[in-house]
Design a protein around this motif. Structure first.
Motif, PDB file in Angstrom:
ATOM      1  N   ARG A   1      29.656  41.651  32.378  1.00 33.78           N
ATOM      2  CA  ARG A   1      29.529  42.884  31.593  1.00 33.78           C
ATOM      3  C   ARG A   1      30.526  43.908  32.131  1.00 33.78           C
ATOM      4  O   ARG A   1      30.170  45.039  32.437  1.00 33.78           O
ATOM      5  CB  ARG A   1      28.096  43.411  31.715  1.00 33.78           C
ATOM      6  N   SER A   2      31.763  43.505  32.253  1.00 37.03           N
ATOM      7  CA  SER A   2      32.734  44.338  32.961  1.00 37.03           C
ATOM      8  C   SER A   2      32.966  45.680  32.274  1.00 37.03           C
ATOM      9  O   SER A   2      33.107  46.709  32.942  1.00 37.03           O
ATOM     10  CB  SER A   2      34.049  43.583  33.135  1.00 37.03           C
ATOM     11  N   ALA A   3      32.995  45.699  30.949  1.00 33.58           N
ATOM     12  CA  ALA A   3      33.195  46.967  30.248  1.00 33.58           C
ATOM     13  C   ALA A   3      32.013  47.903  30.489  1.00 33.58           C
ATOM     14  O   ALA A   3      32.186  49.103  30.724  1.00 33.58           O
ATOM     15  CB  ALA A   3      33.392  46.721  28.756  1.00 33.58           C
ATOM     16  N   GLU A   4      30.813  47.345  30.431  1.00 34.58           N
ATOM     17  CA  GLU A   4      29.610  48.146  30.686  1.00 34.58           C
ATOM     18  C   GLU A   4      29.597  48.660  32.127  1.00 34.58           C
ATOM     19  O   GLU A   4      29.217  49.800  32.398  1.00 34.58           O
ATOM     20  CB  GLU A   4      28.369  47.295  30.411  1.00 34.58           C
TER      21      GLU A   4
ATOM     22  N   ARG B   1      38.886  50.600  38.924  1.00 35.39           N
ATOM     23  CA  ARG B   1      39.610  50.389  37.659  1.00 35.39           C
ATOM     24  C   ARG B   1      40.816  49.479  37.864  1.00 35.39           C
ATOM     25  O   ARG B   1      41.097  48.595  37.060  1.00 35.39           O
ATOM     26  CB  ARG B   1      40.082  51.732  37.112  1.00 35.39           C
ATOM     27  N   ALA B   2      41.526  49.719  38.959  1.00 34.56           N
ATOM     28  CA  ALA B   2      42.740  48.942  39.216  1.00 34.56           C
ATOM     29  C   ALA B   2      42.437  47.522  39.659  1.00 34.56           C
ATOM     30  O   ALA B   2      43.272  46.630  39.497  1.00 34.56           O
ATOM     31  CB  ALA B   2      43.581  49.647  40.280  1.00 34.56           C
ATOM     32  N   ASN B   3      41.234  47.291  40.210  1.00 32.56           N
ATOM     33  CA  ASN B   3      40.936  46.023  40.877  1.00 32.56           C
ATOM     34  C   ASN B   3      40.082  45.063  40.070  1.00 32.56           C
ATOM     35  O   ASN B   3      40.024  43.879  40.398  1.00 32.56           O
ATOM     36  CB  ASN B   3      40.248  46.328  42.219  1.00 32.56           C
ATOM     37  N   HIS B   4      39.432  45.517  39.020  1.00 29.04           N
ATOM     38  CA  HIS B   4      38.407  44.673  38.407  1.00 29.04           C
ATOM     39  C   HIS B   4      38.993  43.494  37.631  1.00 29.04           C
ATOM     40  O   HIS B   4      38.311  42.500  37.416  1.00 29.04           O
ATOM     41  CB  HIS B   4      37.497  45.512  37.495  1.00 29.04           C
ATOM     42  N   HIS B   5      40.252  43.588  37.207  1.00 30.90           N
ATOM     43  CA  HIS B   5      40.915  42.502  36.476  1.00 30.90           C
ATOM     44  C   HIS B   5      42.087  42.013  37.327  1.00 30.90           C
ATOM     45  O   HIS B   5      42.844  42.809  37.882  1.00 30.90           O
ATOM     46  CB  HIS B   5      41.407  43.019  35.125  1.00 30.90           C
ATOM     47  N   LYS B   6      42.264  40.705  37.406  1.00 26.83           N
ATOM     48  CA  LYS B   6      43.225  40.139  38.356  1.00 26.83           C
ATOM     49  C   LYS B   6      44.689  40.376  37.974  1.00 26.83           C
ATOM     50  O   LYS B   6      45.588  39.917  38.702  1.00 26.83           O
ATOM     51  CB  LYS B   6      42.941  38.654  38.561  1.00 26.83           C
ATOM     52  N   ARG B   7      44.932  41.101  36.913  1.00 20.81           N
ATOM     53  CA  ARG B   7      46.319  41.488  36.641  1.00 20.81           C
ATOM     54  C   ARG B   7      46.839  42.426  37.733  1.00 20.81           C
ATOM     55  O   ARG B   7      48.054  42.654  37.831  1.00 20.81           O
ATOM     56  CB  ARG B   7      46.443  42.136  35.271  1.00 20.81           C
TER      57      ARG B   7
END
Length: 291
Positions: free
Chosen positions: A67-70, A92-98
């Motif tokens: 539920r990453s957006a939530e 915000r910067a870390n939650h997605h591996k991009r």
């Protein structure tokens, strides 16, 4: 919820870990020894008044990838009414591996990483780079969930991807089965301790849930230099905690496979004195809060 003492801290967890995980129990004891009241609360509990806490420390919200957006929306709400660690910008910067591409561009020693959509795309990228074997993992997952060893010519499907439904592709570093994956823990911007994690036979995942083993690892100058390069590239020195996961590539260099400032296991059971340092850092943040 009634007003909380200035010595009360919310320790954010998830519903399935109402009292935090076993590894975090030394932290609860260390906080209490400083006269700080830790209150475990699930991040998605609608009854919690987060503004009642002078400090919110995110510890083990391990269901957030589904539920990453939530979760990010919750983080924003909490950050607007009180102090939360780690910071909203860092999460915000870390939650997605991009974020790995951003760190590589900033000069950190990062394993080559590409975001892919499906097995066909992954195979094409692996062939382009000449990776005979590659690792695919969900771009927002944790705990080894969905991690797959992909042959550039044979994979036909991935598992279920939580969160974004995107995947990151990295070359397989065979040394994970040799020296292992080394986790370097930072507390309050300073290197605290390191663990080495190794997978069981026939596996590539080093997590205990998949049979992996963990043990203390000496902090060498080489290890500190690699981890510090990651921390500086990420601008994480002001954060309460961070974990830098490194594996040695075939050319002998340590390369970053993950940086976690969102909800990392910090291995307090292996290094109880680190929980005391964490509690001290929490106390310093409480002291700095406005009256």
């Amino acid at each position: 919820m009634t007003a909380r003492s200035s010595r009360t801290v919310a320790c954010v967890t998830c519903t399935r870990l109402p009292g935090l995980c076993e590894d975090d129990q030394p932290l609860l004891s260390a906080l209490r020894s400083r006269g700080i009241e830790p209150v475990p609360v699930a991040w998605d509990d609608p009854t919690v008044d987060w503004s009642a806490f002078p400090l919110v420390v995110v510890v083990s919200p391990w269901d957030y990838p589904d539920r990453s957006a939530e979760f990010l929306a919750w983080y924003e709400r909490v950050a607007s009414v009180t102090t939360i660690a780690n910071s909203l910008d860092a999460v915000r910067a870390n939650h997605h591996k991009r974020y790995l591409a951003d760190l590589a561009a900033a000069g950190a020693p990062v394993i080559p990483t590409e975001i892919v959509d499906d097995p066909e795309h992954a195979r094409a990228v692996a062939r382009r780079h000449g990776w005979a074997d590659a690792v695919v993992k969900p771009a927002t997952a944790l705990g080894g969930r969905g991690v797959t060893l992909l042959s550039a010519v044979s994979a036909t499907s991935f598992g279920d991807a939580p969160g974004s439904g995107e995947w990151c592709l990295q070359p397989f570093l065979s040394n994970v089965r040799g020296e292992g994956e080394i986790s370097v823990v930072h507390i309050d911007g300073r290197l605290s301790h390191a663990l080495v994690k190794r997978p069981p036979a026939g596996e590539i995942r080093v997590h205990e849930g998949y049979g992996g083993t963990h043990e203390p690892y000496p902090v060498t100058a080489e290890l500190a230099e690699a981890a510090d390069a990651v921390m500086d590239a990420a601008g994480c020195r002001d954060e309460l905690y961070a974990r830098v996961d490194l594996i040695r590539a075939d050319d002998g260099r340590l390369q970053l496979v993950e940086l976690d400032v969102t909800s990392p296991c910090l291995f307090f059971c292996h290094r109880p004195e680190a929980a005391a340092a964490f509690a001290e850092a929490v106390e310093l943040r409480l002291v700095r809060q406005p009256a």
